[in-house]
Motif scaffolding. Structure first.
Motif, PDB file in Angstrom:
ATOM      1  N   LYS A   1       0.856  -1.182   0.000  1.00 18.91           N
ATOM      2  CA  LYS A   1       0.000   0.000   0.000  1.00 18.91           C
ATOM      3  C   LYS A   1       0.896   1.238   0.000  1.00 18.91           C
ATOM      4  N   HIS A   2       0.414   2.327  -0.593  1.00 22.02           N
ATOM      5  CA  HIS A   2       1.245   3.548  -0.656  1.00 22.02           C
ATOM      6  C   HIS A   2       0.388   4.738  -0.233  1.00 22.02           C
ATOM      7  N   GLU A   3       0.574   5.184   1.022  1.00 22.58           N
ATOM      8  CA  GLU A   3      -0.224   6.288   1.552  1.00 22.58           C
ATOM      9  C   GLU A   3       0.567   7.572   1.757  1.00 22.58           C
ATOM     10  N   SER A   4       1.894   7.474   1.822  1.00 19.78           N
ATOM     11  CA  SER A   4       2.699   8.678   2.060  1.00 19.78           C
ATOM     12  C   SER A   4       4.129   8.403   1.624  1.00 19.78           C
ATOM     13  N   TYR A   5       4.960   9.455   1.719  1.00 25.98           N
ATOM     14  CA  TYR A   5       6.368   9.283   1.397  1.00 25.98           C
ATOM     15  C   TYR A   5       7.079   8.403   2.427  1.00 25.98           C
ATOM     16  N   PHE A   6       6.442   8.186   3.585  1.00 31.07           N
ATOM     17  CA  PHE A   6       7.105   7.420   4.635  1.00 31.07           C
ATOM     18  C   PHE A   6       7.598   6.078   4.120  1.00 31.07           C
ATOM     19  N   GLU A   7       6.702   5.263   3.559  1.00 28.33           N
ATOM     20  CA  GLU A   7       7.117   3.915   3.154  1.00 28.33           C
ATOM     21  C   GLU A   7       8.082   3.935   1.983  1.00 28.33           C
ATOM     22  N   ALA A   8       7.997   4.943   1.118  1.00 29.28           N
ATOM     23  CA  ALA A   8       8.957   5.041   0.022  1.00 29.28           C
ATOM     24  C   ALA A   8      10.372   5.260   0.566  1.00 29.28           C
ATOM     25  N   LEU A   9      10.500   6.123   1.575  1.00 36.06           N
ATOM     26  CA  LEU A   9      11.805   6.381   2.177  1.00 36.06           C
ATOM     27  C   LEU A   9      12.251   5.256   3.106  1.00 36.06           C
TER      28      LEU A   9
ATOM     29  N   LEU B   1      12.204  -7.598  -4.578  1.00 42.84           N
ATOM     30  CA  LEU B   1      11.578  -6.572  -5.407  1.00 42.84           C
ATOM     31  C   LEU B   1      10.419  -5.963  -4.639  1.00 42.84           C
ATOM     32  N   ALA B   2      10.204  -4.665  -4.794  1.00 41.51           N
ATOM     33  CA  ALA B   2       9.101  -3.991  -4.115  1.00 41.51           C
ATOM     34  C   ALA B   2       8.355  -3.116  -5.110  1.00 41.51           C
ATOM     35  N   ILE B   3       7.034  -3.143  -5.022  1.00 41.18           N
ATOM     36  CA  ILE B   3       6.212  -2.383  -5.957  1.00 41.18           C
ATOM     37  C   ILE B   3       5.012  -1.814  -5.216  1.00 41.18           C
ATOM     38  N   PHE B   4       4.578  -0.628  -5.651  1.00 40.33           N
ATOM     39  CA  PHE B   4       3.339  -0.040  -5.154  1.00 40.33           C
ATOM     40  C   PHE B   4       2.274  -0.279  -6.227  1.00 40.33           C
ATOM     41  N   PRO B   5       1.456  -1.309  -6.093  1.00 34.37           N
ATOM     42  CA  PRO B   5       0.571  -1.695  -7.196  1.00 34.37           C
ATOM     43  C   PRO B   5      -0.546  -0.702  -7.489  1.00 34.37           C
ATOM     44  N   GLU B   6      -0.813   0.241  -6.559  1.00 30.45           N
ATOM     45  CA  GLU B   6      -1.801   1.287  -6.853  1.00 30.45           C
ATOM     46  C   GLU B   6      -1.203   2.375  -7.747  1.00 30.45           C
ATOM     47  N   GLY B   7       0.126   2.374  -7.867  1.00 28.77           N
ATOM     48  CA  GLY B   7       0.786   3.276  -8.803  1.00 28.77           C
ATOM     49  C   GLY B   7       1.185   4.619  -8.244  1.00 28.77           C
ATOM     50  N   THR B   8       0.528   5.075  -7.184  1.00 29.17           N
ATOM     51  CA  THR B   8       0.833   6.381  -6.618  1.00 29.17           C
ATOM     52  C   THR B   8       0.307   6.426  -5.196  1.00 29.17           C
ATOM     53  N   ARG B   9       0.587   7.525  -4.486  1.00 33.58           N
ATOM     54  CA  ARG B   9       0.080   7.658  -3.122  1.00 33.58           C
ATOM     55  C   ARG B   9      -1.440   7.879  -3.137  1.00 33.58           C
ATOM     56  N   VAL B  10      -2.104   7.256  -2.165  1.00 33.63           N
ATOM     57  CA  VAL B  10      -3.553   7.400  -2.053  1.00 33.63           C
ATOM     58  C   VAL B  10      -3.897   7.785  -0.619  1.00 33.63           C
ATOM     59  N   ALA B  11      -5.038   8.415  -0.445  1.00 30.08           N
ATOM     60  CA  ALA B  11      -5.450   8.860   0.883  1.00 30.08           C
ATOM     61  C   ALA B  11      -5.776   7.670   1.776  1.00 30.08           C
TER      62      ALA B  11
ATOM     63  N   SER C   1       0.386   4.590   7.037  1.00 28.70           N
ATOM     64  CA  SER C   1       1.164   5.797   7.326  1.00 28.70           C
ATOM     65  C   SER C   1       0.397   7.089   7.081  1.00 28.70           C
ATOM     66  N   GLY C   2      -0.627   7.038   6.228  1.00 31.30           N
ATOM     67  CA  GLY C   2      -1.349   8.260   5.892  1.00 31.30           C
ATOM     68  C   GLY C   2      -2.029   8.909   7.076  1.00 31.30           C
ATOM     69  N   ALA C   3      -2.388   8.106   8.084  1.00 31.95           N
ATOM     70  CA  ALA C   3      -3.115   8.648   9.233  1.00 31.95           C
ATOM     71  C   ALA C   3      -2.257   9.551  10.111  1.00 31.95           C
ATOM     72  N   THR C   4      -0.940   9.374  10.085  1.00 33.55           N
ATOM     73  CA  THR C   4      -0.061  10.165  10.955  1.00 33.55           C
ATOM     74  C   THR C   4       0.981  10.982  10.183  1.00 33.55           C
ATOM     75  N   TYR C   5       1.496  10.432   9.089  1.00 39.21           N
ATOM     76  CA  TYR C   5       2.682  11.005   8.443  1.00 39.21           C
ATOM     77  C   TYR C   5       2.353  11.909   7.259  1.00 39.21           C
ATOM     78  N   LYS C   6       1.251  11.656   6.576  1.00 38.60           N
ATOM     79  CA  LYS C   6       0.999  12.389   5.330  1.00 38.60           C
ATOM     80  C   LYS C   6       0.629  13.846   5.575  1.00 38.60           C
ATOM     81  N   ARG C   7       0.112  14.141   6.744  1.00 38.49           N
ATOM     82  CA  ARG C   7      -0.268  15.506   7.067  1.00 38.49           C
ATOM     83  C   ARG C   7       0.935  16.435   7.077  1.00 38.49           C
ATOM     84  N   ARG C   8       0.708  17.706   6.797  1.00 36.41           N
ATOM     85  CA  ARG C   8       1.810  18.680   6.904  1.00 36.41           C
ATOM     86  C   ARG C   8       2.321  18.725   8.338  1.00 36.41           C
ATOM     87  N   TRP C   9       1.393  18.833   9.309  1.00 35.68           N
ATOM     88  CA  TRP C   9       1.771  18.770  10.722  1.00 35.68           C
ATOM     89  C   TRP C   9       1.521  17.343  11.189  1.00 35.68           C
ATOM     90  N   LYS C  10       2.571  16.604  11.329  1.00 37.43           N
ATOM     91  CA  LYS C  10       2.467  15.171  11.570  1.00 37.43           C
ATOM     92  C   LYS C  10       2.105  14.887  13.026  1.00 37.43           C
TER      93      LYS C  10
END
Length: 238
Positions: A82-90, A151-161, A190-199
């Motif tokens: 799943k890809h919800e924020s930059y957190f898992e990418a980094l 190998l690692a892939i984000f099958p949704e293709g991009t970050r989602v809410a 990760s989207g619930a805590t990290y994706k926000r501007r103020w984490k």
């Protein structure tokens, strides 16, 4: 969707995180650039130091813990996250052992960053790739698995809410079929805590699902992966 109002403590933590992590990133970027010019594995070690620095800042500055449920995969498998924020990418090089990640092709065309990504072993994905580009991508992926890398892939293709469940990108089933590798789906919230501007402080959970063997029909592999990567999503509102 409007973000909840941040507390003063969350704002201060986030400002300190941005200053420490991105300030440290500038220094490590200079080291990465120098080590690209030198032989050996110094470059890889520096990249891993950068991702560990990010995890440290997330844990100790933002107050976000990371929890892992299930067995972390290794070896020649395809991890679908799943890809919800930059957190898992980094965080992938901290989570997995020297992963080879499928990334948007345009990222590999960014001056400087693109060269570093190719050197690390990122695999470029083109949205509307022709047969030649597809063959090159699969060949690169097979080379990474021959080296023993995950190998690692984000099958949704991009970050989602957080809380959304978009369909998987059409190319995922094709990659699964051509690589003929087991797939380990992984949910992350990760989207619930990290994706926000103020984490916000809290816990980010990775949940690894059961290994899915190669050779399944497209409808079945997509349904199983889709369900597993959304295991940490709250139920949809009725």
């Amino acid at each position: 969707m409007t973000e909840p109002r941040a507390t003063p403590a969350e704002v201060l933590r986030s400002i300190l995180f941005y200053a420490l992590f991105y300030g440290g990133s500038v220094v490590l970027a200079l080291i990465v650039t120098m080590r690209l010019l030198l032989p050996g594995r110094g470059f890889i070690r520096t990249v891993h130091s950068w991702t560990r620095w990010h995890r440290w800042c997330v844990n100790h500055v933002l107050g976000i813990a990371v929890r892992i449920e299930g067995a972390v995969p290794s070896g020649p498998v395809l991890v679908a996250l799943k890809h919800e924020s930059y957190f898992e990418a980094l965080d992938l090089p901290v989570l997995l052992d020297y992963p080879a990640v499928f990334a948007k092709r345009e990222l590999l065309d960014v001056p400087g960053w693109g060269r570093a990504g190719r050197e690390y072993g990122l695999i470029g994905v083109e949205r509307d790739q022709g047969a030649k580009a597809l063959r090159a991508m699969i060949a690169a992926a097979r080379q990474r698995t021959a080296e023993g890398r995950v190998l690692a892939i984000f099958p949704e293709g991009t970050r989602v809410a957080h809380g959304t469940r978009p369909p998987l990108q059409a190319g995922f089933a094709g990659i699964y079929k051509l690589l003929a590798l087991p797939v380990v789906p992984a949910a992350v919230n990760s989207g619930a805590t990290y994706k926000r501007r103020w984490k916000t402080p809290g816990t980010i959970t990775y949940r690894f699902g059961e290994t899915i063997q190669p050779g399944l029909p497209r409808e079945e592999i997509e349904a199983r992966v889709h369900a597993a990567i959304n295991a940490l999503n709250p139920p949809a509102a009725v």
